[in-house]
Design a protein around this motif. Sequence first.
Motif, PDB file in Angstrom:
ATOM      1  N   ALA A 217      31.310  42.910  45.283  1.00  0.00           N
ATOM      2  CA  ALA A 217      31.282  41.880  44.119  1.00  0.00           C
ATOM      3  C   ALA A 217      32.162  41.802  43.180  1.00  0.00           C
ATOM      4  CB  ALA A 217      29.777  42.155  43.333  1.00  0.00           C
ATOM      5  N   LYS A 218      32.788  42.919  42.701  1.00  0.00           N
ATOM      6  CA  LYS A 218      33.952  42.940  41.923  1.00  0.00           C
ATOM      7  C   LYS A 218      34.948  41.943  41.940  1.00  0.00           C
ATOM      8  CE  LYS A 218      37.039  45.884  38.862  1.00  0.00           C
ATOM      9  NZ  LYS A 218      38.271  44.801  39.161  1.00  0.00           N
ATOM     10  N   GLY A 219      35.537  42.088  43.330  1.00  0.00           N
ATOM     11  CA  GLY A 219      36.562  41.244  43.919  1.00  0.00           C
ATOM     12  C   GLY A 219      36.085  39.971  43.907  1.00  0.00           C
ATOM     13  N   ILE A 220      35.018  39.710  44.373  1.00  0.00           N
ATOM     14  CA  ILE A 220      34.560  38.042  44.605  1.00  0.00           C
ATOM     15  C   ILE A 220      34.382  37.589  43.173  1.00  0.00           C
ATOM     16  CG2 ILE A 220      32.635  36.904  45.012  1.00  0.00           C
ATOM     17  CD1 ILE A 220      31.914  38.857  47.351  1.00  0.00           C
ATOM     18  N   TYR A 221      33.844  38.109  42.142  1.00  0.00           N
ATOM     19  CA  TYR A 221      33.895  37.647  40.918  1.00  0.00           C
ATOM     20  C   TYR A 221      35.337  37.638  40.232  1.00  0.00           C
ATOM     21  CZ  TYR A 221      28.997  37.230  40.751  1.00  0.00           C
ATOM     22  OH  TYR A 221      27.620  36.750  40.919  1.00  0.00           O
ATOM     23  N   ASP A 222      36.246  38.400  40.366  1.00  0.00           N
ATOM     24  CA  ASP A 222      37.716  38.334  40.118  1.00  0.00           C
ATOM     25  C   ASP A 222      38.117  36.943  40.423  1.00  0.00           C
ATOM     26  OD1 ASP A 222      37.492  40.602  38.728  1.00  0.00           O
ATOM     27  OD2 ASP A 222      38.281  41.743  40.245  1.00  0.00           O
ATOM     28  N   GLN A 223      37.876  36.822  41.916  1.00  0.00           N
ATOM     29  CA  GLN A 223      38.489  35.482  42.503  1.00  0.00           C
ATOM     30  C   GLN A 223      37.720  34.158  41.760  1.00  0.00           C
ATOM     31  OE1 GLN A 223      41.270  34.947  44.909  1.00  0.00           O
ATOM     32  NE2 GLN A 223      40.788  33.242  43.986  1.00  0.00           N
ATOM     33  N   LEU A 224      36.546  34.295  41.701  1.00  0.00           N
ATOM     34  CA  LEU A 224      35.430  33.388  41.084  1.00  0.00           C
ATOM     35  C   LEU A 224      36.232  32.892  39.675  1.00  0.00           C
ATOM     36  CD1 LEU A 224      31.450  32.848  40.815  1.00  0.00           C
ATOM     37  CD2 LEU A 224      33.303  32.603  38.892  1.00  0.00           C
ATOM     38  N   ILE A 225      36.634  33.866  38.963  1.00  0.00           N
ATOM     39  CA  ILE A 225      37.287  33.534  37.625  1.00  0.00           C
ATOM     40  C   ILE A 225      38.502  32.922  37.855  1.00  0.00           C
ATOM     41  CG2 ILE A 225      38.206  34.633  35.610  1.00  0.00           C
ATOM     42  CD1 ILE A 225      35.786  36.652  35.992  1.00  0.00           C
ATOM     43  N   GLU A 226      39.343  33.162  38.865  1.00  0.00           N
ATOM     44  CA  GLU A 226      40.668  32.671  39.008  1.00  0.00           C
ATOM     45  C   GLU A 226      40.441  31.178  39.570  1.00  0.00           C
ATOM     46  OE1 GLU A 226      43.774  33.534  38.667  1.00  0.00           O
ATOM     47  OE2 GLU A 226      42.879  35.202  37.459  1.00  0.00           O
ATOM     48  N   PHE A 227      39.392  31.253  40.388  1.00  0.00           N
ATOM     49  CA  PHE A 227      39.144  29.509  40.985  1.00  0.00           C
ATOM     50  C   PHE A 227      38.849  28.609  39.618  1.00  0.00           C
ATOM     51  CE2 PHE A 227      37.898  30.905  45.353  1.00  0.00           C
ATOM     52  CZ  PHE A 227      39.223  30.552  45.965  1.00  0.00           C
ATOM     53  N   GLU A 228      38.200  29.457  38.699  1.00  0.00           N
ATOM     54  CA  GLU A 228      37.380  28.591  37.604  1.00  0.00           C
ATOM     55  C   GLU A 228      38.635  28.059  36.629  1.00  0.00           C
ATOM     56  OE1 GLU A 228      33.069  29.173  35.760  1.00  0.00           O
ATOM     57  OE2 GLU A 228      34.664  30.861  35.292  1.00  0.00           O
ATOM     58  N   ARG A 229      39.588  28.730  36.637  1.00  0.00           N
ATOM     59  CA  ARG A 229      40.721  28.410  35.693  1.00  0.00           C
ATOM     60  C   ARG A 229      41.734  27.138  36.241  1.00  0.00           C
ATOM     61  NH1 ARG A 229      42.430  34.457  35.331  1.00  0.00           N
ATOM     62  NH2 ARG A 229      40.910  35.266  33.315  1.00  0.00           N
ATOM     63  N   ARG A 230      41.182  26.642  37.504  1.00  0.00           N
ATOM     64  CA  ARG A 230      41.988  25.621  38.131  1.00  0.00           C
ATOM     65  C   ARG A 230      41.684  24.228  37.024  1.00  0.00           C
ATOM     66  NH1 ARG A 230      42.493  25.721  44.567  1.00  0.00           N
ATOM     67  NH2 ARG A 230      42.893  28.083  44.848  1.00  0.00           N
ATOM     68  N   GLU A 231      42.902  23.486  37.161  1.00  0.00           N
ATOM     69  CA  GLU A 231      42.740  22.156  36.578  1.00  0.00           C
ATOM     70  C   GLU A 231      41.682  21.571  37.119  1.00  0.00           C
ATOM     71  OE1 GLU A 231      43.586  19.561  33.720  1.00  0.00           O
ATOM     72  OE2 GLU A 231      44.541  21.587  34.006  1.00  0.00           O
ATOM     73  N   GLY A 232      40.618  20.644  36.311  1.00  0.00           N
ATOM     74  CA  GLY A 232      39.482  19.791  36.826  1.00  0.00           C
ATOM     75  C   GLY A 232      38.470  20.715  37.476  1.00  0.00           C
ATOM     76  N   VAL A 233      38.494  21.733  37.142  1.00  0.00           N
ATOM     77  CA  VAL A 233      37.188  22.910  37.515  1.00  0.00           C
ATOM     78  C   VAL A 233      36.655  23.279  36.237  1.00  0.00           C
ATOM     79  CG1 VAL A 233      36.200  24.752  38.605  1.00  0.00           C
ATOM     80  CG2 VAL A 233      37.979  23.517  39.685  1.00  0.00           C
ATOM     81  N   SER A 234      35.372  23.008  35.980  1.00  0.00           N
ATOM     82  CA  SER A 234      34.557  23.264  34.629  1.00  0.00           C
ATOM     83  C   SER A 234      33.864  24.699  34.769  1.00  0.00           C
ATOM     84  CB  SER A 234      33.914  22.370  34.053  1.00  0.00           C
ATOM     85  OG  SER A 234      34.500  20.870  33.738  1.00  0.00           O
ATOM     86  N   SER A 235      33.248  24.973  35.815  1.00  0.00           N
ATOM     87  CA  SER A 235      32.350  26.195  35.947  1.00  0.00           C
ATOM     88  C   SER A 235      32.043  26.344  37.688  1.00  0.00           C
ATOM     89  CB  SER A 235      31.034  25.475  35.469  1.00  0.00           C
ATOM     90  OG  SER A 235      30.026  26.912  35.652  1.00  0.00           O
ATOM     91  N   LEU A 236      32.208  27.360  38.047  1.00  0.00           N
ATOM     92  CA  LEU A 236      31.766  28.074  39.174  1.00  0.00           C
ATOM     93  C   LEU A 236      30.792  29.272  39.030  1.00  0.00           C
ATOM     94  CD1 LEU A 236      32.586  27.482  42.256  1.00  0.00           C
ATOM     95  CD2 LEU A 236      34.594  29.140  41.850  1.00  0.00           C
ATOM     96  N   SER A 237      29.856  29.218  39.790  1.00  0.00           N
ATOM     97  CA  SER A 237      28.625  30.273  39.841  1.00  0.00           C
ATOM     98  C   SER A 237      28.574  30.937  41.236  1.00  0.00           C
ATOM     99  CB  SER A 237      27.441  29.707  39.332  1.00  0.00           C
ATOM    100  OG  SER A 237      27.575  29.334  37.998  1.00  0.00           O
ATOM    101  N   PHE A 238      28.378  32.044  41.326  1.00  0.00           N
ATOM    102  CA  PHE A 238      27.840  32.762  42.434  1.00  0.00           C
ATOM    103  C   PHE A 238      26.682  33.525  42.179  1.00  0.00           C
ATOM    104  CE2 PHE A 238      28.481  37.006  45.033  1.00  0.00           C
ATOM    105  CZ  PHE A 238      27.478  36.702  45.809  1.00  0.00           C
TER     106      PHE A 238
END
Length: 506
Positions: A217-238
């Motif tokens: 889970a730690k690695g998955i959420y670390d990647q989620l936070i990176e994805f969430e920082r992309r331009e045009g993305v406001s929120s991403l939830s797992f």
Amino acid sequence: MSRRYRIAVGGFLHETNTFVPGRATQGSFQSGGGYPGMCFGNDVLSSLDGVNCGLAGFIEAARTDHELIPLSWAVAVPSGPVTDEAFEYITGKIVDTLKFDCEIDAVYLDLHGAMVTESRDDGDGEILRRVRAAIGEDIPIVASLDLHANVSPLMFQCADGLLSYQTYPHIDMAETGRRCFAFLKEALARGRRPYKLFRQLPFLIPTVAQCTLLEPAKGIYDQLIEFERREGVSSLSFNPGFPAADVKDCRPSVTGYGWDASEVATVTDGLLKLIEANEGAFNFPLLSPDEAVLDAMAHASPGGPVVIADTQDNPGGGSTSDTMGMLRALLRHNVENAAIGLIADPSAAETAHRSGVGATLKIALGGRGGFPGDEPLEGEFLVEALSQGEVKMSGGLYGYGTGQLGKSACLRIGGVQVAVSSVVSQMADQQMFRFVGIEPKERAVVVVKSTIHFRANFDTISTRTIVATAPGGMIADCSRLPWKNLPPDVRTMPMGKKLSERAIWT
């Protein structure tokens, strides 16, 4: 100068374990289970100071520059389904206020996402459906959800944003409320709805394997936070989900929002593939009570306690917090300098208060949940300390709010101190030992009625953490549960069999 918005705000939370007896009644929500009790109107805005919850964070972020119209605050300790009476009363209060005040610009709700009622499998979806019906299609609705939410298509359809916690232990509940405000403020400023996507996964993840301090889970959420920082993305939830709710939408899910449809699709599907690739890593080793105690004794040290999580009697998963399996194991192996808590037994607490400090009680403690392999523990207990039950929390899951646990006591049997309360509440703060005179950092072995949440507060003192499976209502192995409503193509454990392939499928 930015516009001043009128935002209706409220919270109605319950995590429902459909495999345990009991119900969440209006009285359950009135007590709050360690959180402030049920309230409405202006009391909502004044009752949550210092509390780690989504609504408190949203209020903190929004109240200075915007007008807040308070709806409700209602939370109960996880249990069997919410009674129809309680659901209709609390939801009715929310909807009636919204119908009365037709000048609002938006609605924010603090929900759990795994509520089941006596009549409805999707309590949260029904709340959102009724709110949407009350305010119409043009007013945005944003909700914060627990990481364990079983997100349904109805929830996704009715809300313009579903933003979930990103930590387990849930140290970011208030922060999620603040994120919801930022999300809603941007949507209001743009004057349109964001793009959104929703995906469900075909396997269940046991809660003991969902900890975001540990892999995968730690690695998955670390990647989620990176994805969430992309331009045009406001929120991403797992949402790994709550795997003790026998409903068709019980399963993990991924939800994405943003202003660039292509980017939202890229990150949502990218996260989905990452989770699927890590499915096998969500299996987690579990020990029996005796194995856990022997392991703890072998690793005990002066540096701090070995902490044993009594995961299947976690009241945060709907169990009763009174099973005796771990206490019996401690006594069976003559463990000294140990503590266990909380044991929710109002009768024992009342008897201790009536008898006084120094008295010896001959009682049958706990064990009244009716779980296989468990029964009350008959013995002689020394009353070492008493409390009226007020606990000032010290951070982590509960934040710095004040909990009310009713008449409570420290009872000693052999080398074990037992923290007994009148109110069921998950042991997730060291203060929940200290309020009855037990200093956890000075014990050799500490048993907590919790699965993961305790780690936010106890990891600072523990030298080793062990997970044990004594009797209780939150079964760690989801494949053992008697599913009836879960779709047959869902695997009941990571890399396990589909429900349709199991011999006990009905």
